[in-house]
Scaffold this motif. Structure first.
Motif, PDB file in Angstrom:
ATOM      1  N   GLY A 123       0.792  -1.230   0.000  1.00  0.00           N
ATOM      2  CA  GLY A 123       0.000   0.000   0.000  1.00  0.00           C
ATOM      3  C   GLY A 123       0.821   1.274   0.000  1.00  0.00           C
ATOM      4  N   LEU A 124       2.149   1.139   0.107  1.00  0.00           N
ATOM      5  CA  LEU A 124       3.023   2.305   0.012  1.00  0.00           C
ATOM      6  C   LEU A 124       3.631   2.334  -1.382  1.00  0.00           C
ATOM      7  N   TYR A 125       4.199   3.483  -1.732  1.00  0.00           N
ATOM      8  CA  TYR A 125       4.932   3.617  -2.989  1.00  0.00           C
ATOM      9  C   TYR A 125       6.413   3.770  -2.650  1.00  0.00           C
ATOM     10  N   TYR A 126       7.262   3.242  -3.525  1.00  0.00           N
ATOM     11  CA  TYR A 126       8.699   3.197  -3.263  1.00  0.00           C
ATOM     12  C   TYR A 126       9.489   3.768  -4.438  1.00  0.00           C
ATOM     13  N   SER A 127      10.613   4.425  -4.100  1.00  0.00           N
ATOM     14  CA  SER A 127      11.494   4.959  -5.138  1.00  0.00           C
ATOM     15  C   SER A 127      12.765   4.120  -5.207  1.00  0.00           C
ATOM     16  N   GLU A 128      13.485   4.243  -6.321  1.00  0.00           N
ATOM     17  CA  GLU A 128      14.739   3.508  -6.489  1.00  0.00           C
ATOM     18  C   GLU A 128      15.808   3.997  -5.523  1.00  0.00           C
ATOM     19  N   SER A 129      15.646   5.203  -4.966  1.00  0.00           N
ATOM     20  CA  SER A 129      16.612   5.722  -3.998  1.00  0.00           C
ATOM     21  C   SER A 129      16.211   5.367  -2.562  1.00  0.00           C
ATOM     22  N   HIS A 130      15.254   4.452  -2.425  1.00  0.00           N
ATOM     23  CA  HIS A 130      14.854   3.864  -1.139  1.00  0.00           C
ATOM     24  C   HIS A 130      14.111   4.826  -0.214  1.00  0.00           C
ATOM     25  N   GLU A 131      13.311   5.710  -0.815  1.00  0.00           N
ATOM     26  CA  GLU A 131      12.333   6.461  -0.028  1.00  0.00           C
ATOM     27  C   GLU A 131      10.966   5.821  -0.250  1.00  0.00           C
ATOM     28  N   ALA A 140      11.530  -6.937  -5.280  1.00  0.00           N
ATOM     29  CA  ALA A 140      12.350  -7.489  -6.358  1.00  0.00           C
ATOM     30  C   ALA A 140      13.556  -6.587  -6.641  1.00  0.00           C
ATOM     31  N   PHE A 141      13.334  -5.275  -6.612  1.00  0.00           N
ATOM     32  CA  PHE A 141      14.400  -4.296  -6.835  1.00  0.00           C
ATOM     33  C   PHE A 141      15.499  -4.443  -5.767  1.00  0.00           C
ATOM     34  N   CYS A 142      15.095  -4.588  -4.504  1.00  0.00           N
ATOM     35  CA  CYS A 142      16.055  -4.717  -3.408  1.00  0.00           C
ATOM     36  C   CYS A 142      16.840  -6.018  -3.497  1.00  0.00           C
ATOM     37  N   GLU A 143      16.200  -7.072  -3.963  1.00  0.00           N
ATOM     38  CA  GLU A 143      16.890  -8.354  -4.085  1.00  0.00           C
ATOM     39  C   GLU A 143      17.993  -8.304  -5.125  1.00  0.00           C
ATOM     40  N   LYS A 144      17.813  -7.471  -6.141  1.00  0.00           N
ATOM     41  CA  LYS A 144      18.840  -7.323  -7.188  1.00  0.00           C
ATOM     42  C   LYS A 144      19.999  -6.456  -6.703  1.00  0.00           C
ATOM     43  N   ASP A 145      19.711  -5.558  -5.772  1.00  0.00           N
ATOM     44  CA  ASP A 145      20.684  -4.546  -5.334  1.00  0.00           C
ATOM     45  C   ASP A 145      21.901  -5.156  -4.653  1.00  0.00           C
TER      46      ASP A 145
END
Length: 127
Positions: A7-15, A122-127
């Motif tokens: 239910g939240l939105y996330y940015s690639e810079s982790h905000e 998924a983005f965090c797992e790639k990081d």
């Protein structure tokens, strides 16, 4: 795995941004606070400042690093989390409960550019 909330939105810079009506609460994600380590200072804008999507609005400093805060949306700052001035470590205790700024959104379509929970995981797992 760091905590991610539906239910939240996330940015690639982790905000993250939690949207309630015309307002959004912006903070750093659990992933970000883990990466930073012990937070010792939070640099926040002033009430009535304008923030722009993709632009810096402050910084979080930890014992090992400093990281710019990048706004996921554009809008006007209507409140800052003053508790963080004296207790920046609240971000480590619960990053999602302890938002940094509350903004009045100027363009809700900007939310379409952000990730939802599953995409962010998924983005965090790639990081």
């Amino acid at each position: 795995m760091a905590k991610v909330i539906e239910g939240l939105y996330y940015s690639e810079s982790h905000e993250f941004i939690r949207v309630e009506g015309e307002f959004g609460y912006i903070g750093i994600t659990d992933y970000a606070q883990h990466a930073l380590g012990n937070v010792v200072y939070v640099d926040m804008p002033e009430v009535d400042d304008e923030v722009e999507a993709g632009e810096e609005f402050g910084a979080v400093e930890s014992v090992k690093a400093a990281s710019d805060l990048i706004s996921p949306v554009s809008g006007t700052v209507v409140e800052v989390n003053e508790a963080l001035e004296d207790q920046p470590e609240l971000l480590n205790a619960d990053a999602f409960e302890n938002w940094i700024i509350k903004v009045e959104l100027s363009d809700k379509t900007e939310l379409d550019n952000l990730m939802e929970a599953a995409e962010y995981e998924a983005f965090c797992e790639k990081d």
